[in-house]
Motif scaffolding. Structure first.
Motif: not given
Ligand SMILES: [Zn+2]
Length: 148
Positions: A89-94, A105-114, A142-145
């Motif tokens: 999963t690739l994330i573009a972060v502002e 990349q997102a950390v392993p285990g994180v999918t677009v659904g998250d 990594r999502p901070t949650g």
């Protein structure tokens, strides 16, 4: 024999744990920040040019866009053409303070659904891949949650 940890790109990030940061450069004349780091000259067309100094980027940002990556990211994001591409999963972060978007990349285990646009994420050290002698390190979002 122990594995060595080697950055996939030298000088783009540093530190461990909570001290892990992406490294960009900032122009002393106009304060523009560049990532990937620009070490030769300021790319701001309105700037006459100043010295570029290394600067750590914000640890946290908000998701600007994201996607399932079934293919290699474009230049300048470096991948080894010898290795099979593993979908991730690739994330573009502002980054608000730097007024820029950083891909990763997102950390392993994180999918677009998250994920959702606007969600807060933080940069953490990650592993791109391992071979017989080396653990190739990179940055991941990594999502901070999410806690480990
Ligand atoms: Zn400048």
């Amino acid at each position: 024999m122990s594995l060595t940890h080697t950055p996939v790109v030298e000088g783009w990030f540093a530190g461990d744990g909570d001290d892990f940061r992406l490294l960009g450069t900032r122009c002393r004349a106009c304060a523009s920040v560049f990532f990937p780091r620009e070490d030769n000259h300021c790319r701001n067309p309105g700037c006459t040019g100043g010295a570029l100094e290394a600067v750590p980027l914000s640890r946290r940002g908000r998701i600007w866009s994201y996607t399932d990556s079934q293919y290699r990211p474009p230049s300048p994001y470096v991948t080894d053409p010898e290795l099979p591409w593993e979908p991730c999963t690739l994330i573009a972060v502002e980054l608000e303070a730097e007024r820029m978007v950083v891909l990763g990349q997102a950390v392993p285990g994180v999918t677009v659904g998250d994920l959702a646009v606007g969600m807060e994420v933080e940069v953490v050290p990650g592993v791109l891949h391992e071979d017989a002698e080396t653990i190739w390190t990179t940055w991941q979002w990594r999502p901070t949650g999410v806690t480990e």
